[in-house]
Design a protein around this motif. Structure first.
Motif, PDB file in Angstrom:
ATOM      1  N   THR A  61       0.907  -1.197   0.069  1.00  0.00           N
ATOM      2  CA  THR A  61      -0.023   0.042  -0.076  1.00  0.00           C
ATOM      3  C   THR A  61       1.008   1.254   0.084  1.00  0.00           C
ATOM      4  OG1 THR A  61      -0.222   0.219   2.459  1.00  0.00           O
ATOM      5  CG2 THR A  61      -2.015  -1.299   1.418  1.00  0.00           C
ATOM      6  N   GLU A  62       0.333   2.267  -0.375  1.00  0.00           N
ATOM      7  CA  GLU A  62       0.650   3.599  -0.027  1.00  0.00           C
ATOM      8  C   GLU A  62       0.155   4.540   0.819  1.00  0.00           C
ATOM      9  OE1 GLU A  62       0.871   5.343  -4.007  1.00  0.00           O
ATOM     10  OE2 GLU A  62       2.212   3.971  -5.008  1.00  0.00           O
ATOM     11  N   GLU A  63       1.067   5.399   1.377  1.00  0.00           N
ATOM     12  CA  GLU A  63       0.292   6.381   2.281  1.00  0.00           C
ATOM     13  C   GLU A  63      -0.428   7.358   1.444  1.00  0.00           C
ATOM     14  OE1 GLU A  63       1.306   9.301   6.325  1.00  0.00           O
ATOM     15  OE2 GLU A  63       2.969   8.927   4.578  1.00  0.00           O
ATOM     16  N   GLN A  64      -1.708   7.789   1.981  1.00  0.00           N
ATOM     17  CA  GLN A  64      -2.290   8.943   1.323  1.00  0.00           C
ATOM     18  C   GLN A  64      -2.810   9.879   2.562  1.00  0.00           C
ATOM     19  OE1 GLN A  64      -5.722   8.432  -1.461  1.00  0.00           O
ATOM     20  NE2 GLN A  64      -6.757   9.956  -0.225  1.00  0.00           N
ATOM     21  N   LEU A  65      -2.333  11.168   2.251  1.00  0.00           N
ATOM     22  CA  LEU A  65      -2.485  12.267   3.434  1.00  0.00           C
ATOM     23  C   LEU A  65      -3.822  12.780   3.052  1.00  0.00           C
ATOM     24  CD1 LEU A  65       0.734  14.328   3.909  1.00  0.00           C
ATOM     25  CD2 LEU A  65      -0.134  12.505   5.382  1.00  0.00           C
ATOM     26  N   LEU A  66      -4.787  12.965   4.146  1.00  0.00           N
ATOM     27  CA  LEU A  66      -5.989  13.507   4.024  1.00  0.00           C
ATOM     28  C   LEU A  66      -5.997  15.042   4.183  1.00  0.00           C
ATOM     29  CD1 LEU A  66      -7.965  10.863   5.906  1.00  0.00           C
ATOM     30  CD2 LEU A  66      -7.536  10.776   3.535  1.00  0.00           C
ATOM     31  N   LYS A  67      -7.097  15.593   3.537  1.00  0.00           N
ATOM     32  CA  LYS A  67      -6.927  17.337   3.372  1.00  0.00           C
ATOM     33  C   LYS A  67      -7.367  17.652   4.778  1.00  0.00           C
ATOM     34  CE  LYS A  67      -7.531  17.981  -1.608  1.00  0.00           C
ATOM     35  NZ  LYS A  67      -8.485  18.429  -2.618  1.00  0.00           N
ATOM     36  N   ASP A  68      -8.503  16.989   5.128  1.00  0.00           N
ATOM     37  CA  ASP A  68      -9.022  17.095   6.478  1.00  0.00           C
ATOM     38  C   ASP A  68      -9.705  15.815   7.036  1.00  0.00           C
ATOM     39  OD1 ASP A  68     -12.218  16.966   5.790  1.00  0.00           O
ATOM     40  OD2 ASP A  68     -11.310  18.501   4.294  1.00  0.00           O
ATOM     41  N   THR A  69     -10.166  15.720   8.192  1.00  0.00           N
ATOM     42  CA  THR A  69     -10.487  14.510   8.694  1.00  0.00           C
ATOM     43  C   THR A  69     -11.916  13.936   8.068  1.00  0.00           C
ATOM     44  OG1 THR A  69     -11.933  15.755  10.482  1.00  0.00           O
ATOM     45  CG2 THR A  69      -9.567  14.724  10.973  1.00  0.00           C
ATOM     46  N   HIS A  70     -12.665  14.815   7.476  1.00  0.00           N
ATOM     47  CA  HIS A  70     -13.890  14.405   6.748  1.00  0.00           C
ATOM     48  C   HIS A  70     -13.682  14.196   5.213  1.00  0.00           C
ATOM     49  CE1 HIS A  70     -15.670  15.575  10.808  1.00  0.00           C
ATOM     50  NE2 HIS A  70     -16.548  15.239  10.349  1.00  0.00           N
ATOM     51  N   GLN A  71     -12.706  14.047   4.850  1.00  0.00           N
ATOM     52  CA  GLN A  71     -12.381  14.005   3.427  1.00  0.00           C
ATOM     53  C   GLN A  71     -12.990  12.358   3.094  1.00  0.00           C
ATOM     54  OE1 GLN A  71      -8.578  14.615   1.875  1.00  0.00           O
ATOM     55  NE2 GLN A  71      -8.842  13.006   0.082  1.00  0.00           N
ATOM     56  N   ILE A  72     -12.856  11.508   3.803  1.00  0.00           N
ATOM     57  CA  ILE A  72     -13.321  10.131   3.765  1.00  0.00           C
ATOM     58  C   ILE A  72     -14.155  10.083   5.331  1.00  0.00           C
ATOM     59  CG2 ILE A  72     -13.066   7.645   3.588  1.00  0.00           C
ATOM     60  CD1 ILE A  72     -10.387   8.049   2.600  1.00  0.00           C
TER      61      ILE A  72
END
Length: 436
Positions: free
Chosen positions: A42-53
């Motif tokens: 897998t690769e790490e994916q940073l989230l723009k904010d907590t509610h992006q997903i």
């Protein structure tokens, strides 16, 4: 007819072949021997904010990891993975942190000295971060775990809220997103962490998942850096329709139901109005979580006493749930003070609904007095003596509403919430009040 597919890894590529089968048929019989487990990094994916997903752990906080900072600034351990040894050959120490002067310090480099990138002021919404921690695991894996800390209503207590995900691509067309939804730095917590596969609704992590129409067995390594999967064989399935007997509390434009999660022993599966049906392996399931959104309002749902159901081979099962919604609360008196508890909202299957932020829509309480007729007998008519909004804390959670009333009377206590999702919901309680 139903299209049933089998998959096998051939030369590093996931290949499919399909046959048209009668409705409700299970998977094709296994060939000679079982398919081998396939490892996918897998690769790490940073989230723009907590509610992006948007996942269950952002709303149902019961299983999310907490940190209790002493108010005197004493450092405490942050429970994130720190297995193995460091560059000096010594066991890696646990992550330490402290709450000092409305700021959070986390000793990310382990030198016990506050660095510029290790300190974050606590914002007006109670958040601090983001922090990037080099987590390490018992199997030798390591990775950067990015998160923030979010204050609860308890002084000095914070939740660890993920700001990253791990993404696996078993094929060029498929993406599997892993989310550490309980905030402990591990990605393999079945029934607590979350998973998002392609365009399917988000669900809790399980030991099984669908890629397209094929059911796979799934193993996630604790670090989330690797997953293992293989096509599942020799199982029976039944069809589940979670919206055939669902009643909308009210018809509302622009209402979005992000996910409705059915959870079994080995796996969880997400449903939505766009994906209302799915073939699930036989077994016992429960309707454990749902997330609704309309404009700025969000409501989540948790299971009730009538939300469980069984899936039988080659049969369709439906679940009756949803509206109308009723409001339950308690009213207690201590001297002249009358306290109304924050309410619970309950659907027809006993499922509970929770507005995520009561700051969005005011919630009212009423103190009414039953009137007497000409003979001095109590009637059904009431007269309003007081109306007020329920107070809430910094996180938008309700506090009890307190009225003061100094007369001996028969009272009707009422609450009312006009939700764009749940509809207008009202609850009433009767109380014989003697303030002495």
């Amino acid at each position: 007819m139903r299209i049933a597919c089998r998959a096998r890894w051939i030369g590093g590529t996931l290949g499919f072949w399909c046959l048209a089968l009668p409705f409700m048929a299970g998977p094709l019989p296994a060939g000679e021997g079982e398919a081998a487990w396939q490892k996918v990094d897998t690769e790490e994916q940073l989230l723009k904010d907590t509610h992006q997903i948007m996942t269950p752990g952002l709303f149902d906080r019961g299983a999310v990891t907490k940190v209790a900072f002493p108010v005197d600034g004493t450092p405490v351990e942050i429970k994130l993975p720190h297995e193995g040894v460091g560059a000096d050959g010594k066991p890696r120490p646990p992550l330490q942190g402290a709450l000092r002067q409305r700021a959070i310090w986390l000793d990310l480099d382990g030198d016990k000295k506050p660095g510029a990138k290790e300190i974050s002021a606590i914002g007006p919404d109670g958040d601090a971060g983001p922090f990037a921690y080099a987590a390490s695991y018992a199997d030798g894996a390591s990775g950067i775990y990015t998160f923030k800390l979010q204050a609860t209503r308890v002084a000095g207590e914070f939740l660890i809220v993920r700001l990253c995900a791990r993404v696996a691509r078993p094929t060029k067309k498929n993406a599997v997103v892993l989310i550490d939804d309980d905030g402990n730095g591990l990605y393999n917590d079945v029934g607590r962490d979350a998973i998002l596969v392609d365009t399917q609704p988000v669900s809790y992590l399980g030991r099984q998942m669908y890629l397209g129409e094929q059911l796979f067995e799934l193993v996630v390594h604790p670090s989330g850096t690797t997953i293992e999967l293989r096509p599942m064989a020799h199982y029976q399935a039944g069809r589940v329709n979670l919206f055939k007997e669902y009643t909308y509390p009210q018809k509302a434009e622009n209402l979005r139901i992000h996910t409705v999660i059915a959870q079994g022993t080995d796996a969880s599966f997400g449903f939505s109005p766009q994906q209302p049906t799915r073939d699930l392996p036989v077994g016992a399931y429960d309707l454990v979580f749902a997330l609704f959104e309309r404009a700025t309002e969000r409501v989540y749902m948790l299971k009730g006493d009538k939300t469980s159901f069984s899936v039988d081979a080659n049969k369709e099962v439906t679940v009756k749930w949803g509206g109308p919604i009723r409001a339950n609360f308690t009213a207690t008196a201590a001297g002249p003070e009358i306290s109304l508890s924050p309410p619970s909202f309950v659907g027809v299957a006993g499922e509970s609904y929770f507005p995520s932020d009561y700051r969005k829509i005011p919630f009212y309480g009423y103190l009414n007095v039953y009137q007497k007729d000409r003979r001095g007998n109590l009637s059904d008519r009431t007269e309003n003596k007081a109306t007020d909004k329920f107070p809430y804390d910094a996180n938008g959670e309700l506090k009890p509403l307190v009225f003061e009333y100094r007369r001996n009377d028969e009272l009707q206590l009422a609450i009312e919430y006009r939700s764009g999702i749940l509809g207008p919901v009202r609850g009433e309680r009767r109380l014989s009040h003697n303030p002495r």
